[in-house]
Design an enzyme around this catalytic site. Structure first.
Site, PDB file in Angstrom:
ATOM      1  N   ASN A 139     -53.931 -15.725   5.284  1.00 57.27           N
ATOM      2  CA  ASN A 139     -53.365 -14.383   5.163  1.00 57.27           C
ATOM      3  C   ASN A 139     -53.608 -13.803   3.771  1.00 57.27           C
ATOM      4  OD1 ASN A 139     -52.108 -13.331   7.625  1.00 57.27           O
ATOM      5  ND2 ASN A 139     -50.901 -15.217   7.545  1.00 57.27           N
ATOM      6  N   LEU A 195     -36.325 -18.531  -0.653  1.00 58.25           N
ATOM      7  CA  LEU A 195     -36.114 -17.938  -1.966  1.00 58.25           C
ATOM      8  C   LEU A 195     -34.617 -17.756  -2.230  1.00 58.25           C
ATOM      9  CD1 LEU A 195     -38.931 -15.248  -1.839  1.00 58.25           C
ATOM     10  CD2 LEU A 195     -38.953 -17.418  -3.095  1.00 58.25           C
ATOM     11  N   HIS A 212     -44.175 -14.066   9.582  1.00 52.42           N
ATOM     12  CA  HIS A 212     -43.709 -15.227  10.341  1.00 52.42           C
ATOM     13  C   HIS A 212     -44.442 -15.274  11.672  1.00 52.42           C
ATOM     14  CE1 HIS A 212     -41.098 -18.379  11.755  1.00 52.42           C
ATOM     15  NE2 HIS A 212     -40.870 -17.686  12.854  1.00 52.42           N
ATOM     16  N   ASP A 220     -36.038 -16.050   7.726  1.00 49.12           N
ATOM     17  CA  ASP A 220     -36.704 -15.290   8.797  1.00 49.12           C
ATOM     18  C   ASP A 220     -35.756 -14.300   9.456  1.00 49.12           C
ATOM     19  OD1 ASP A 220     -39.017 -16.780   8.308  1.00 49.12           O
ATOM     20  OD2 ASP A 220     -38.447 -18.332   9.728  1.00 49.12           O
ATOM     21  N   GLU A 250     -52.007 -11.901  12.892  1.00 43.96           N
ATOM     22  CA  GLU A 250     -51.425 -11.920  11.547  1.00 43.96           C
ATOM     23  C   GLU A 250     -52.367 -11.275  10.542  1.00 43.96           C
ATOM     24  OE1 GLU A 250     -49.757 -15.620  10.099  1.00 43.96           O
ATOM     25  OE2 GLU A 250     -49.641 -16.384  12.160  1.00 43.96           O
TER      26      GLU A 250
END
Length: 225
Positions: free
Chosen positions: A15, A94, A110, A146, A175
């Site tokens: 990605n 995080l 995700h 998420d 993605e």
């Protein structure tokens, strides 16, 4: 002016490559100021090196706790000049302090249609469950895994014979389209968040032709299909 972004990776970094390719094609108005990985063997660092991008390896095991690691990472990102943080396969939660350092400017991708199948095994969990539709979600990051407000989702068919590997490949192809598109909207200042809903401001950009065997919402624009 191009949006300066830091990209966080823990693995292959495909990605990250999708972002680099769209930036170099001049369809994504962003500039990568730093690529950070918590793993020295992450191939994403090789991708960064191949494109002469600033990179930093910060092994999380070198820090006494999650907060200390995030503080070091936030400090390096701020020093790079980045205004947004993009999680491209970064496999760590995080801390609230990190998110407060970049309010409303941390985005994750995700490999599942959230809120279904959160966590690191989203594709395999979807395949094992026997879903008929799977996909990916780009969302703003909050303090829950998420969970943050959804920017864009893409759905693809899932088949009874699918396993994690075959379904992952089908999802990953989407993605690489929706992630750069979401960052392009962020860079253009076209995203606003109202509660859990993300609204996309209209623009004069033409829409791409719909892709076969998938559904993307909001639709992809030209240059991202």
């Amino acid at each position: 002016m191009a949006l300066p972004i830091a990209v966080l990776v823990s693995g292959a970094g495909s990605n990250l490559q999708a972002l680099i390719d769209r930036i170099e094609a001049r369809v994504l108005d962003a500039r990568i100021t730093l690529v950070v990985s918590n793993r020295a063997d992450a191939y994403g660092l090789v991708r960064a090196r191949n494109h002469n991008l600033p990179l930093l390896c910060l092994p999380h095991g070198d820090y006494p706790d999650r907060e200390a690691f995030d503080q070091a990472m936030a400090r390096a990102i701020r020093q790079s000049g980045a205004k947004a943080v993009v999680l491209a396969g970064f496999l760590r939660m995080l801390t609230p302090a990190f998110l407060k350092a970049f309010p409303g400017m941390v985005v994750n991708i995700h490999p599942a249609l959230l809120p279904s199948f959160p966590g690191v095994h989203g594709q395999g969990d979807a395949a094992d469950y026997g879903v008929k539709l799977a996909g990916c979600t780009v969302h703003f990051v909050d303090e829950i895994m998420d969970h943050g407000p959804v920017i864009i989702q893409a759905a693809v068919p899932a088949h009874p014979e699918d396993d994690a590997q075959t379904l992952s490949a089908r999802i990953l192809a989407m993605e690489h389209r929706v992630f750069p598109q979401a960052i392009a909207w962020l860079a253009a200042g076209r995203l606003s968040v109202q509660g859990r809903k993300v609204r996309l401001a209209s623009a004069s950009k033409p829409l791409a032709k719909p892709l076969p065997n998938c559904l993307v919402n909001p639709p992809l624009e030209e240059g991202f299909a």
